[in-house]
Motif scaffolding. Structure first.
Motif, PDB file in Angstrom:
ATOM      1  N   GLN A 225       2.403  11.137  -9.086  1.00  0.00           N
ATOM      2  CA  GLN A 225       2.013   9.992  -8.260  1.00  0.00           C
ATOM      3  C   GLN A 225       1.873  10.391  -6.793  1.00  0.00           C
ATOM      4  OE1 GLN A 225       4.817   7.096  -7.045  1.00  0.00           O
ATOM      5  NE2 GLN A 225       3.447   5.353  -7.377  1.00  0.00           N
ATOM      6  N   ASP A 226       2.823  11.188  -6.313  1.00  0.00           N
ATOM      7  CA  ASP A 226       2.801  11.620  -4.921  1.00  0.00           C
ATOM      8  C   ASP A 226       1.534  12.408  -4.603  1.00  0.00           C
ATOM      9  OD1 ASP A 226       4.464  11.651  -2.486  1.00  0.00           O
ATOM     10  OD2 ASP A 226       4.323  13.824  -2.709  1.00  0.00           O
ATOM     11  N   LEU A 227       1.104  13.229  -5.543  1.00  0.00           N
ATOM     12  CA  LEU A 227      -0.129  13.997  -5.346  1.00  0.00           C
ATOM     13  C   LEU A 227      -1.332  13.057  -5.289  1.00  0.00           C
ATOM     14  CD1 LEU A 227      -1.943  16.484  -5.344  1.00  0.00           C
ATOM     15  CD2 LEU A 227      -1.512  16.755  -7.775  1.00  0.00           C
ATOM     16  N   LEU A 228      -1.386  12.075  -6.183  1.00  0.00           N
ATOM     17  CA  LEU A 228      -2.503  11.130  -6.193  1.00  0.00           C
ATOM     18  C   LEU A 228      -2.545  10.292  -4.918  1.00  0.00           C
ATOM     19  CD1 LEU A 228      -2.244   9.966  -9.931  1.00  0.00           C
ATOM     20  CD2 LEU A 228      -3.786  11.688  -8.973  1.00  0.00           C
ATOM     21  N   ILE A 229      -1.385   9.936  -4.396  1.00  0.00           N
ATOM     22  CA  ILE A 229      -1.314   9.202  -3.119  1.00  0.00           C
ATOM     23  C   ILE A 229      -1.924  10.031  -1.996  1.00  0.00           C
ATOM     24  CG2 ILE A 229       0.320   8.454  -1.328  1.00  0.00           C
ATOM     25  CD1 ILE A 229       2.096   7.340  -3.589  1.00  0.00           C
TER      26      ILE A 229
ATOM     27  N   ASP B   3       0.831  -1.207   0.000  1.00  0.00           N
ATOM     28  CA  ASP B   3       0.000   0.000   0.000  1.00  0.00           C
ATOM     29  C   ASP B   3       0.868   1.261   0.000  1.00  0.00           C
ATOM     30  OD1 ASP B   3      -2.027   1.818   0.165  1.00  0.00           O
ATOM     31  OD2 ASP B   3      -2.356   1.549   2.315  1.00  0.00           O
ATOM     32  N   PRO B   4       1.061   1.862  -1.190  1.00  0.00           N
ATOM     33  CA  PRO B   4       1.893   3.067  -1.257  1.00  0.00           C
ATOM     34  C   PRO B   4       1.341   4.225  -0.416  1.00  0.00           C
ATOM     35  CG  PRO B   4       0.833   2.615  -3.388  1.00  0.00           C
ATOM     36  CD  PRO B   4       0.590   1.429  -2.517  1.00  0.00           C
ATOM     37  N   VAL B   5       0.044   4.213  -0.141  1.00  0.00           N
ATOM     38  CA  VAL B   5      -0.529   5.289   0.681  1.00  0.00           C
ATOM     39  C   VAL B   5      -0.028   5.174   2.109  1.00  0.00           C
ATOM     40  CG1 VAL B   5      -2.644   6.428   1.405  1.00  0.00           C
ATOM     41  CG2 VAL B   5      -2.569   5.292  -0.821  1.00  0.00           C
ATOM     42  N   THR B   6      -0.049   3.963   2.637  1.00  0.00           N
ATOM     43  CA  THR B   6       0.485   3.739   3.978  1.00  0.00           C
ATOM     44  C   THR B   6       1.989   4.014   4.002  1.00  0.00           C
ATOM     45  OG1 THR B   6      -1.204   2.131   4.567  1.00  0.00           O
ATOM     46  CG2 THR B   6       0.896   1.959   5.733  1.00  0.00           C
TER      47      THR B   6
ATOM     48  N   GLU C 244     -15.852   5.121  -2.708  1.00  0.00           N
ATOM     49  CA  GLU C 244     -15.226   3.845  -3.060  1.00  0.00           C
ATOM     50  C   GLU C 244     -14.845   3.800  -4.537  1.00  0.00           C
ATOM     51  OE1 GLU C 244     -16.942   0.712   0.108  1.00  0.00           O
ATOM     52  OE2 GLU C 244     -17.591   0.455  -1.971  1.00  0.00           O
ATOM     53  N   ALA C 245     -15.766   4.248  -5.383  1.00  0.00           N
ATOM     54  CA  ALA C 245     -15.497   4.266  -6.818  1.00  0.00           C
ATOM     55  C   ALA C 245     -14.342   5.214  -7.133  1.00  0.00           C
ATOM     56  CB  ALA C 245     -16.757   4.693  -7.569  1.00  0.00           C
ATOM     57  N   ALA C 246     -14.341   6.363  -6.495  1.00  0.00           N
ATOM     58  CA  ALA C 246     -13.270   7.338  -6.740  1.00  0.00           C
ATOM     59  C   ALA C 246     -11.914   6.772  -6.319  1.00  0.00           C
ATOM     60  CB  ALA C 246     -13.562   8.633  -5.983  1.00  0.00           C
ATOM     61  N   ILE C 247     -11.880   6.097  -5.164  1.00  0.00           N
ATOM     62  CA  ILE C 247     -10.624   5.532  -4.654  1.00  0.00           C
ATOM     63  C   ILE C 247     -10.097   4.442  -5.583  1.00  0.00           C
ATOM     64  CG2 ILE C 247      -9.694   4.098  -2.794  1.00  0.00           C
ATOM     65  CD1 ILE C 247     -11.789   5.724  -0.979  1.00  0.00           C
ATOM     66  N   LYS C 248     -11.008   3.583  -6.059  1.00  0.00           N
ATOM     67  CA  LYS C 248     -10.607   2.513  -6.966  1.00  0.00           C
ATOM     68  C   LYS C 248      -9.913   3.072  -8.206  1.00  0.00           C
ATOM     69  CE  LYS C 248     -12.531  -1.733  -8.973  1.00  0.00           C
ATOM     70  NZ  LYS C 248     -12.500  -1.327 -10.414  1.00  0.00           N
ATOM     71  N   ARG C 249     -10.484   4.102  -8.767  1.00  0.00           N
ATOM     72  CA  ARG C 249      -9.906   4.735  -9.947  1.00  0.00           C
ATOM     73  C   ARG C 249      -8.570   5.410  -9.614  1.00  0.00           C
ATOM     74  NH1 ARG C 249     -13.601   6.327 -14.012  1.00  0.00           N
ATOM     75  NH2 ARG C 249     -13.010   8.521 -13.914  1.00  0.00           N
ATOM     76  N   LEU C 250      -8.473   6.005  -8.437  1.00  0.00           N
ATOM     77  CA  LEU C 250      -7.216   6.655  -8.043  1.00  0.00           C
ATOM     78  C   LEU C 250      -6.087   5.638  -7.899  1.00  0.00           C
ATOM     79  CD1 LEU C 250      -8.503   9.302  -5.513  1.00  0.00           C
ATOM     80  CD2 LEU C 250      -6.883   9.782  -7.358  1.00  0.00           C
ATOM     81  N   ARG C 251      -6.396   4.492  -7.321  1.00  0.00           N
ATOM     82  CA  ARG C 251      -5.359   3.471  -7.117  1.00  0.00           C
ATOM     83  C   ARG C 251      -4.794   2.989  -8.464  1.00  0.00           C
ATOM     84  NH1 ARG C 251      -3.697   1.555  -2.467  1.00  0.00           N
ATOM     85  NH2 ARG C 251      -4.779   2.248  -0.609  1.00  0.00           N
ATOM     86  N   GLU C 252      -5.661   2.912  -9.466  1.00  0.00           N
ATOM     87  CA  GLU C 252      -5.163   2.541 -10.799  1.00  0.00           C
ATOM     88  C   GLU C 252      -4.224   3.613 -11.352  1.00  0.00           C
ATOM     89  OE1 GLU C 252      -9.358   0.249 -11.736  1.00  0.00           O
ATOM     90  OE2 GLU C 252      -8.744   1.978 -12.953  1.00  0.00           O
ATOM     91  N   ARG C 253      -4.580   4.866 -11.123  1.00  0.00           N
ATOM     92  CA  ARG C 253      -3.733   5.961 -11.630  1.00  0.00           C
ATOM     93  C   ARG C 253      -2.407   6.038 -10.867  1.00  0.00           C
ATOM     94  NH1 ARG C 253      -8.702   9.444 -10.624  1.00  0.00           N
ATOM     95  NH2 ARG C 253     -10.108   8.688 -12.239  1.00  0.00           N
ATOM     96  N   ILE C 254      -2.414   5.697  -9.570  1.00  0.00           N
ATOM     97  CA  ILE C 254      -1.163   5.678  -8.792  1.00  0.00           C
ATOM     98  C   ILE C 254      -0.172   4.707  -9.437  1.00  0.00           C
ATOM     99  CG2 ILE C 254      -0.151   4.899  -6.598  1.00  0.00           C
ATOM    100  CD1 ILE C 254      -2.655   6.038  -5.196  1.00  0.00           C
TER     101      ILE C 254
ATOM    102  N   ALA D 150       0.701  11.076 -17.341  1.00  0.00           N
ATOM    103  CA  ALA D 150       0.380  11.919 -16.183  1.00  0.00           C
ATOM    104  C   ALA D 150      -0.825  12.803 -16.477  1.00  0.00           C
ATOM    105  CB  ALA D 150       1.596  12.766 -15.810  1.00  0.00           C
ATOM    106  N   GLY D 151      -0.879  13.349 -17.682  1.00  0.00           N
ATOM    107  CA  GLY D 151      -1.981  14.234 -18.060  1.00  0.00           C
ATOM    108  C   GLY D 151      -3.327  13.519 -18.012  1.00  0.00           C
ATOM    109  N   ASP D 152      -3.388  12.282 -18.530  1.00  0.00           N
ATOM    110  CA  ASP D 152      -4.646  11.532 -18.490  1.00  0.00           C
ATOM    111  C   ASP D 152      -5.085  11.278 -17.051  1.00  0.00           C
ATOM    112  OD1 ASP D 152      -4.515  11.515 -21.194  1.00  0.00           O
ATOM    113  OD2 ASP D 152      -4.202   9.352 -21.420  1.00  0.00           O
ATOM    114  N   ALA D 153      -4.129  10.901 -16.221  1.00  0.00           N
ATOM    115  CA  ALA D 153      -4.453  10.631 -14.809  1.00  0.00           C
ATOM    116  C   ALA D 153      -4.990  11.888 -14.134  1.00  0.00           C
ATOM    117  CB  ALA D 153      -3.216  10.123 -14.073  1.00  0.00           C
ATOM    118  N   LEU D 154      -4.367  13.017 -14.415  1.00  0.00           N
ATOM    119  CA  LEU D 154      -4.790  14.262 -13.768  1.00  0.00           C
ATOM    120  C   LEU D 154      -6.149  14.720 -14.285  1.00  0.00           C
ATOM    121  CD1 LEU D 154      -1.297  15.983 -13.805  1.00  0.00           C
ATOM    122  CD2 LEU D 154      -2.572  15.357 -11.746  1.00  0.00           C
ATOM    123  N   GLN D 155      -6.373  14.653 -15.584  1.00  0.00           N
ATOM    124  CA  GLN D 155      -7.653  15.126 -16.138  1.00  0.00           C
ATOM    125  C   GLN D 155      -8.821  14.299 -15.601  1.00  0.00           C
ATOM    126  OE1 GLN D 155      -8.598  17.734 -17.851  1.00  0.00           O
ATOM    127  NE2 GLN D 155     -10.709  17.002 -17.972  1.00  0.00           N
ATOM    128  N   SER D 156      -8.658  12.981 -15.535  1.00  0.00           N
ATOM    129  CA  SER D 156      -9.798  12.201 -15.036  1.00  0.00           C
ATOM    130  C   SER D 156      -9.973  12.381 -13.525  1.00  0.00           C
ATOM    131  CB  SER D 156      -9.661  10.724 -15.413  1.00  0.00           C
ATOM    132  OG  SER D 156      -8.432  10.213 -14.971  1.00  0.00           O
TER     133      SER D 156
END
Lengths: 160, 160, 160, 160, 160, 160, 160, 160, 160, 160, 160, 160
Positions: free
Chosen positions: F134-138, E130-133, F113-123, F16-22
């Motif tokens: 990545q650090d910002l998404l974490i 878990d990179p968040v942890t 939950e849905a938002a977190i799932k998508r964020l973990r994929e972008r991380i 990075a741009g795709d991850a940030l825009q979504s």
């Protein structure tokens, strides 16, 4: 051996030191007589002057600290002990016990006038000796003259 | 004619008044000797104790104000004039001139101990006379005992 | 064509400009050496002096800004570039690597003393040329002398 | 004898230490060139960019402190002395004297770009050696890239 | 039925959960031993270290809260009950009664060193899980390493 | 001609741009649905959840700003126009009109939950492309997982 | 059964409700287009307008909240969902991608002008129906007219 | 009968009084013309200069208060009535109606230059008469020269 | 040799010391169990009680500090080490794992009731021994009784 | 060509513009006469009214700014130049020189009464023309009527 | 003789005065019944509503002050004495003793509804008589309607 | 069934409860009569006493809240409803309509004197019953005696 060294030559240091030590006594004394009046004032203007006196005390305390630290910075240990103030303080102050509001105003005008007169002499004396000390004394004079005006304006029409 | 009336019977008022007046002198004196040490301390612990002394002074000034206003509230004009402090103040304080940091710590321990001892006697004396005054003295004692501990802890291992 | 015009005649401007430029170099340099000491100090007084050094740095940075803007206000572009400081800065500072706390105190006393000596000369030089600049230099001197005293008081009894 | 011990093995410490020391020089240098531009900028956008530059300087100073303390925490004394910055600092900065607003914007874009490029190399270098140092470098990069964008957006349409 | 659901797969959750639970115990224990030293320290550096210890305690308490809430966010109920800390806490701390200032400094260096060592192992363990942890543990390590350096710098020259 | 230049190579920038825009669309959408629930909630837990929703909205707005500015800093113009959100936003939200408090809690759990799932994929996706992004998404994930836990804890025992 | 009761008769409530719902859409839409411009603006006035746009967004968000809560207070559930804004929002906004500073100013003048025109019609419509709602719309109009002037003054001399 | 007594001899008081009264008129007038420009400025630099002018006004108002109270403190009633300002104020100011941003910058440079020239004469005149008044005038000059520089730097390259 | 001297006679000191030491254990234990509940609570009242528990913890921590420092001030080293709390703490607390909101409320009522009962005995015990300590215990009792009422009011109608 | 466009039709704009311009003159004039009285008042009520007058001045200055910006927002350049105030201001004010406290109170009552009378006429005049302007004038009237009452209550029993 | 003069003609003053006096009674009464509920509420929603009631009380107190001062400003002495409130206050309030949370919510909805109904009548009555008073009543209504909605939303599904 | 349980035995609870309920009525009544005087005072000391009365009201309100919550904490529902105050409040207060400043001062002295007398009886009554309640009453008495002194000092020389 010198404890704290000075950044001034001996002569200049003595002149500046004397000016600072006597200013310190005036300000510490004023902070005590101002509080005495703050606590013992009675009369219809009680609240207004009660608050005004606390501003005098705050000013006196803050400048006393600056003056004493300036003296230390010049290598001269300042003396603000109770016995020193009692023996060296000469400004008028409120008498013992409750004091009528108009009397408080008058005694503050007199006390500040005397303090200012002494400060103006020290401003002259320190001009050559130490412009840094002189600048501090000018700042104190400006503030005390403002306080004096406020009590004087409040003192009109004068009863005596 | 009474100027400010009291909410206490005459006897109780005298007891409370005496306790408050002597506490006032101790606190005002302590605020002066604390500042004297604050300005004249030298040694490797200068900064640390220089700052600690300003907390003592702030405490002493704040409680002096509360004590004097409590006295006035009981119809007894408090006396904090320079000459009164000079003649009535008996707590030990720093000697004239620069003072070594370890000496400052010692003299503060002694001075606070003496002040606390006197306060504890007044706490007992005012219990019946005025629980409101007693409560104020208890609060002052708690604070001065905390300050005393801090200097005492700093004073170890003791040199003398 | 002049970019920013001056409100002073050419002669006065040059005198004031020189005083301000050399003060700027001293203050920027002091802000760097103060931080160097802040990071590299070791010894039992670490925390106390670590904090005190940050006050020196804050003072130096704030006055450097005022001094540079005063220079610009007189139509003289101030120069605070890394290469300028490196070539023109002459005050002593901490050596490379970890530095013992007592050595830090000593080097700060020396560095501030040297800065003050140079400032007092500039105060004299600018008296006729520009009393506004002189007033600023007086204020900086007062502050640096206070900082110097604090390190000097901390430096006692001196090891060397 | 080691003065401050490290929590890292020798190899990792050297890698992290090099990255931190060169970042420290970049940030301290940037804080000086940013101020230089802040004081010497002229042109119709004076006020807007004058204020923006102070944010760059504040950022650079704050991160310089964190970077230097991180180095110390790893047992490596950081070096931010004037002579070190002058000899090791390589980012472009404003030339001497007044500088046109559009030139300031351009030089800031270039300077920040160069700083970011170097930081990205250090992020890679420290990944294995010390993730704690890497995390700090990532944070600095995010902030400098934001500052760079703002100057770049302001730089459009580009003159050269 | 699961009470609070997790956003991590079971395996990753167990790894992250173990890392968080043992970090929680270290931080809560540290907040208690830090306070113990804060109250029982004696010696000439009393005030300086007394204040520094409160910063350690504030840091430990704040991160303990973040760590526990992160554990809950992963669907793992954190355990910070007195009996859990007493049985699971293994970092060294001050002995009973008054403690000499230099001993406090030493025990804090040792305690923080042990905590950091354990944190670095958990940083490695959670990288994949878990990179968040992991990011949270990196932040805690940075802060504790800074605190450790300050005590270590203060601990020089070492007595033992 | 490029308007704002990037500090990343083309490939990395696109990832990075795709991850940030979504992420931007998710956060702006969440700030709208959070407010919708804040205004339309009814039921005995109205006040408690009404306040909690405003914290979700504040978090979403603040991170949306950081995400969009990060995108701009990488030379990619972010898109947060109403029509973009409407067409690209896919997280569940409250239905039209008044909504029962327990339904609000449930829909918030699902949406986060849905938002977190998508964020973990972008991380995962941005690890190589840009560790700064990545650090910002974490950081965003940590905060949203905390918010999700709070609604989930509040959602117990679950009705459905 | 009515969920939240109204303090207005049915007719008045419908008039006030319509005015509030359409104002809500305008303000939420404006908060999105204002942010879009805030992020995508380029040109020499970048910083100045970037900051000004954030004041528009803050105003729009704050009034949107007040307007929606006023609607709820009248027993009408407000609708601020993404799909509602996308379908009902009609004010002009910035196009996709980077936008030149002068174009941003123009589009803001147009957008605010359109919003004000619609608000003035609603002020008239609600005068009889609900003076409380009217008072709120008057306040919003005053603020948006002030914002419009500032962009218009900045827009001179007009390019088109 | 004198209403408020002076702490200066008659001659000195007249000199200081004249200097203060004419400074008061300049500052009050400047506070009005600064606001006039603040409201009527148009052009692409609207926002930036609109804000800068408010700082001039704040400075002028604050110093006007200090100057007038200094005059009263010297026993000379200050005169700041509308008719006095209108007849005695001679500094240039913006013409009626909307004013182009570049014209505002120019007129502010001229106006501040004229004010500074007059202040420098009064600094000389009051040196012997009253160093306290002189010190105040020096402080005002420093501030106005800083403001003048900022407008002058913004005024480059000059159109006329 | 005594390390920190006491201002109380031996007998009184022992009584006061015992009262303070056992109060310290109760408060530190309460701060841990309060946090445990804060993290592990689940159910519809999650947020409301989650916040309320943090107030209990803040109160317990603040008073624990005052109590321990009072003990030190009396010359008795306080003991708040993890092992001491674990062995001496007897108040009820939440069980391991997630806890239903209504159970949390109940266990807090019981825990606070037990703490108050013990405090009232110590108030009586210290009346003669040390009124200063008694005054502190009275203050703690007032605060805990207020907290207890709030949980008890929330606990109605009681389930058991 | 119109510089700043209006959101009102020509007729309405003229009515609102006249009301705003004459209100601006009244408020700016009042801010000058209020300060004049603030500086020149003498008598036993000096301090109390000296402070009260500063509240009048603060109110007048703040509303003057709002009124002028409203005028600009309507496309009408406001006129607050010294010569405009001198020729258009008609409210009574203190005479030259020191003024007795009771006279100050009377002249403030008269001045505020005159200002209010004029405002009430403008409230009527702008009702149809511009409810936004009317709303602003209503707010100013409420505040000035409050100030007028306070001076009137202080003016009792009236001397004339 | 009139004590405080009015700025309104006699008829208008009577209408406005009646509206203000009855609003004053409603608000003072509401501040008392709101506190009564704040202290006596029991049930699982205790904390949430306990806090919400304090916002009602703060609102009621603040507006009561504004309303009473507006009455005085119109020359009509407001009457808020205990006996006046007791005889004139007609809004429903909580019964004696502990009150269940759901009952508190209901009684607050009823009480606020009654207050709003009376305010709307006064808004109509004062439109011609005094738009300044009307504007104040509109503001109070907006605030109370918001409070009413919050309790009503909380009151759903209604028990009775 | 008891709603909120008490931590006191029945007898003690009744004594403490009676003392608290009658103190609550006195303080709530005082907060109303203090405001009544605040609004209706006329005479030259208007402003000074108007402000002083607001401090009495703030004190009374704050202590009323503490007293009522203490009563609830003891399991006794406090009663502060309008009808209760009207029937149980016995302290003197200002008559209807405008009141001369000197009369206000006198009635405040009388009212506070009566309140203090009743409080001193309750202090005695609660000593055994509940020292926690007694401590609260002592605190209230100290504050009211201070307020009484201030009005009494202001009341001198007494007219009657």
């Amino acid at each position: 051996m010198t404890v704290v060294k000075s950044t001034l030559p001996e002569d200049a240091r003595r002149v500046a030191g004397d000016a600072l030590q006597s200013t310190l006594v005036d300000l510490l004394g004023l902070s005590l007589t101002g509080k005495q009046a703050h606590w013992n004032i009675v009369g219809p203007r009680f609240r207004s002057i009660h608050l005004q006196l606390d501003e005098v005390v705050a000013t006196a305390r803050e400048y006393a600290d600056t003056v004493a630290e300036r003296s230390a910075a010049l290598g001269l240990p300042p003396d603000g002990r109770p016995e020193t103030i009692a023996s060296a303080f000469t400004l008028p102050g409120p008498k013992e016990g409750w004091v009528r509001d108009s009397e408080v105003v008058e005694v503050m005008v007199e006390s500040l006038e005397a303090a200012i007169k002494r400060l103006r002499e020290r401003i002259e004396a320190t001009e050559k000796a130490d412009p840094v000390t002189q600048d501090l004394l000018i700042g104190i004079t400006a503030e005390l003259e403002k306080q004096r005006w406020m009590f004087d304006a409040e003192n009109w029409p004068r009863e005596h």
